[in-house]
Design a protein around this motif. Structure first.
Motif, PDB file in Angstrom:
ATOM      1  N   ALA A  49       0.531  -1.503   0.063  1.00 49.71           N
ATOM      2  CA  ALA A  49       0.210  -0.140   0.618  1.00 49.71           C
ATOM      3  C   ALA A  49       0.682   1.370  -0.074  1.00 49.71           C
ATOM      4  CB  ALA A  49      -1.316   0.048   0.960  1.00 49.71           C
ATOM      5  N   GLY A  50       0.566   2.030  -0.711  1.00 53.76           N
ATOM      6  CA  GLY A  50       1.848   3.221  -1.441  1.00 53.76           C
ATOM      7  C   GLY A  50       3.227   3.768  -1.806  1.00 53.76           C
ATOM      8  N   LEU A  51       3.574   1.945  -1.875  1.00 54.71           N
ATOM      9  CA  LEU A  51       5.049   1.679  -1.722  1.00 54.71           C
ATOM     10  C   LEU A  51       5.067   1.018  -3.156  1.00 54.71           C
ATOM     11  CD1 LEU A  51       7.236   2.341  -0.989  1.00 54.71           C
ATOM     12  CD2 LEU A  51       7.625   0.383  -0.165  1.00 54.71           C
ATOM     13  N   THR A  52       5.617   1.958  -4.368  1.00 56.35           N
ATOM     14  CA  THR A  52       6.486   1.125  -5.310  1.00 56.35           C
ATOM     15  C   THR A  52       7.781   1.487  -6.251  1.00 56.35           C
ATOM     16  OG1 THR A  52       3.986   2.118  -5.706  1.00 56.35           O
ATOM     17  CG2 THR A  52       5.219   1.504  -7.904  1.00 56.35           C
ATOM     18  N   ALA A  53       8.025   0.122  -6.516  1.00 56.06           N
ATOM     19  CA  ALA A  53       9.153   0.586  -7.148  1.00 56.06           C
ATOM     20  C   ALA A  53       9.519   0.429  -8.369  1.00 56.06           C
ATOM     21  CB  ALA A  53       9.877  -0.832  -6.745  1.00 56.06           C
ATOM     22  N   VAL A  54      10.579   1.216  -9.008  1.00 61.81           N
ATOM     23  CA  VAL A  54      10.465   2.598 -10.109  1.00 61.81           C
ATOM     24  C   VAL A  54      12.132   2.186 -10.895  1.00 61.81           C
ATOM     25  CG1 VAL A  54       8.381   3.696  -9.156  1.00 61.81           C
ATOM     26  CG2 VAL A  54      10.601   4.502  -9.163  1.00 61.81           C
ATOM     27  N   GLY A  55      11.657   2.487 -12.000  1.00 62.48           N
ATOM     28  CA  GLY A  55      13.088   2.206 -12.941  1.00 62.48           C
ATOM     29  C   GLY A  55      12.864   2.571 -14.265  1.00 62.48           C
ATOM     30  N   ILE A  90      22.846   8.674 -21.073  1.00 62.30           N
ATOM     31  CA  ILE A  90      22.190   7.448 -20.822  1.00 62.30           C
ATOM     32  C   ILE A  90      21.661   7.070 -19.543  1.00 62.30           C
ATOM     33  CG2 ILE A  90      20.834   5.289 -21.867  1.00 62.30           C
ATOM     34  CD1 ILE A  90      22.771   5.699 -23.882  1.00 62.30           C
ATOM     35  N   PRO A  91      21.445   7.525 -18.856  1.00 63.81           N
ATOM     36  CA  PRO A  91      20.846   7.396 -17.140  1.00 63.81           C
ATOM     37  C   PRO A  91      19.722   6.677 -16.967  1.00 63.81           C
ATOM     38  CG  PRO A  91      19.724   9.707 -18.146  1.00 63.81           C
ATOM     39  CD  PRO A  91      20.443   9.197 -19.551  1.00 63.81           C
ATOM     40  N   ILE A  92      19.991   5.158 -15.950  1.00 59.48           N
ATOM     41  CA  ILE A  92      19.870   4.307 -15.589  1.00 59.48           C
ATOM     42  C   ILE A  92      19.562   4.130 -13.655  1.00 59.48           C
ATOM     43  CG2 ILE A  92      19.950   1.583 -15.558  1.00 59.48           C
ATOM     44  CD1 ILE A  92      21.644   1.903 -18.175  1.00 59.48           C
ATOM     45  N   ARG A  93      17.894   4.233 -14.412  1.00 60.13           N
ATOM     46  CA  ARG A  93      17.655   4.558 -12.732  1.00 60.13           C
ATOM     47  C   ARG A  93      17.089   3.545 -12.145  1.00 60.13           C
ATOM     48  NH1 ARG A  93      15.664   8.543 -16.168  1.00 60.13           N
ATOM     49  NH2 ARG A  93      17.195  10.933 -16.054  1.00 60.13           N
ATOM     50  N   LEU A  94      16.764   3.406 -10.467  1.00 59.23           N
ATOM     51  CA  LEU A  94      15.748   2.505  -9.967  1.00 59.23           C
ATOM     52  C   LEU A  94      15.300   3.140  -8.605  1.00 59.23           C
ATOM     53  CD1 LEU A  94      17.546  -1.213 -10.308  1.00 59.23           C
ATOM     54  CD2 LEU A  94      15.849  -0.191 -11.285  1.00 59.23           C
ATOM     55  N   GLY A  95      14.693   2.933  -8.220  1.00 63.51           N
ATOM     56  CA  GLY A  95      14.422   3.346  -7.259  1.00 63.51           C
ATOM     57  C   GLY A  95      12.842   3.054  -6.397  1.00 63.51           C
ATOM     58  N   LEU A  96      12.405   3.789  -5.785  1.00 61.90           N
ATOM     59  CA  LEU A  96      11.075   3.943  -4.734  1.00 61.90           C
ATOM     60  C   LEU A  96      10.161   5.321  -5.066  1.00 61.90           C
ATOM     61  CD1 LEU A  96      12.403   1.829  -1.428  1.00 61.90           C
ATOM     62  CD2 LEU A  96      11.261   0.937  -3.095  1.00 61.90           C
ATOM     63  N   ARG A  97       8.630   5.112  -4.921  1.00 62.83           N
ATOM     64  CA  ARG A  97       7.874   5.935  -5.106  1.00 62.83           C
ATOM     65  C   ARG A  97       7.107   6.025  -4.239  1.00 62.83           C
ATOM     66  NH1 ARG A  97       5.331   5.935 -10.222  1.00 62.83           N
ATOM     67  NH2 ARG A  97       3.353   4.280  -9.056  1.00 62.83           N
ATOM     68  N   TYR A  98       6.759   6.758  -2.854  1.00 59.45           N
ATOM     69  CA  TYR A  98       5.306   6.872  -2.237  1.00 59.45           C
ATOM     70  C   TYR A  98       4.992   7.460  -2.522  1.00 59.45           C
ATOM     71  CZ  TYR A  98       3.593   6.314   2.219  1.00 59.45           C
ATOM     72  OH  TYR A  98       3.226   6.128   3.271  1.00 59.45           O
ATOM     73  N   ASN A  99       3.431   6.889  -1.924  1.00 63.95           N
ATOM     74  CA  ASN A  99       2.540   7.798  -2.522  1.00 63.95           C
ATOM     75  C   ASN A  99       2.003   8.419  -1.132  1.00 63.95           C
ATOM     76  OD1 ASN A  99       2.030   7.311  -4.891  1.00 63.95           O
ATOM     77  ND2 ASN A  99       0.173   6.068  -4.607  1.00 63.95           N
ATOM     78  N   LEU A 100       2.115   9.924  -1.284  1.00 63.97           N
ATOM     79  CA  LEU A 100       1.457  10.742  -0.320  1.00 63.97           C
ATOM     80  C   LEU A 100       0.207  10.877   0.358  1.00 63.97           C
ATOM     81  CD1 LEU A 100       4.032  13.796  -0.049  1.00 63.97           C
ATOM     82  CD2 LEU A 100       4.266  11.749   1.385  1.00 63.97           C
TER      83      LEU A 100
END
Length: 171
Positions: A64-70, A97-107
């Protein structure tokens, strides 16, 4: 440039078509294209003009609210003509050429915060090699439309930082 761009756009369209057919089966995953603009800061802003990029992003809902992004993209910052006491010289364009991985959280349902890390692959004549990157941001996602404001820094020999705006659509 055209040799790289045509296969990239073709692959992007193919992935979008494949994703459309998979949407009914896999609701927790989305993928889509985006465009971005970067406004260089600091020393990077002294030597380079506003940059533009295009890319492909994906996300996977975890809890809930947390998403893995790339994402993977191609970014280009045109070089400026710099004046020095000994004369003028042209700075080469930064093609990255940026390659990104991360996390997104819905406030809340529409508003999110995101942090990404990864690599920045410098290509061409300017500062060739690979560096690290970090990119915190805040954005709004309404249905498939995603708009984000961020600060991104690339670390290779020196810091190449910029404020960016990113707009995309996820299927």
């Amino acid at each position: 440039m055209k040799k790289i761009l045509l296969p990239f756009v073709s692959m992007l369209l193919l992935l979008c078509v494949i994703n459309q057919s998979a949407q009914a089966q896999l609701k927790r995953f989305s993928i889509g294209p985006f465009v971005e603009v970067g406004f260089p800061t600091g020393d990077f802003g002294d030597t380079h003009n506003t940059g533009y990029g295009i890319g492909l992003g994906a996300d996977l809902k975890l809890v809930a609210g947390l998403t893995a992004v790339g994402s993977v993209s191609y970014f280009r910052f045109p070089g400026k003509t710099v004046s020095t006491p000994t004369g003028n010289y042209d700075v080469k364009s930064a093609n990255v050429i940026p390659i990104r991985l991360g996390l997104r959280y819905n406030l809340i349902s529409l508003l999110y915060v995101k942090v990404e890390g990864g690599t920045a692959n410098f290509t061409g004549d300017y500062n060739n090699g690979v560096g690290a990157l970090v990119a915190p941001g805040i954005g709004i996602r309404l249905l498939g439309l995603d708009v984000e404001a961020k600060y991104e820094a690339w670390f290779h020999d020196k810091t190449h930082g910029f404020f960016g705006l990113k707009a995309g659509y996820n299927f």
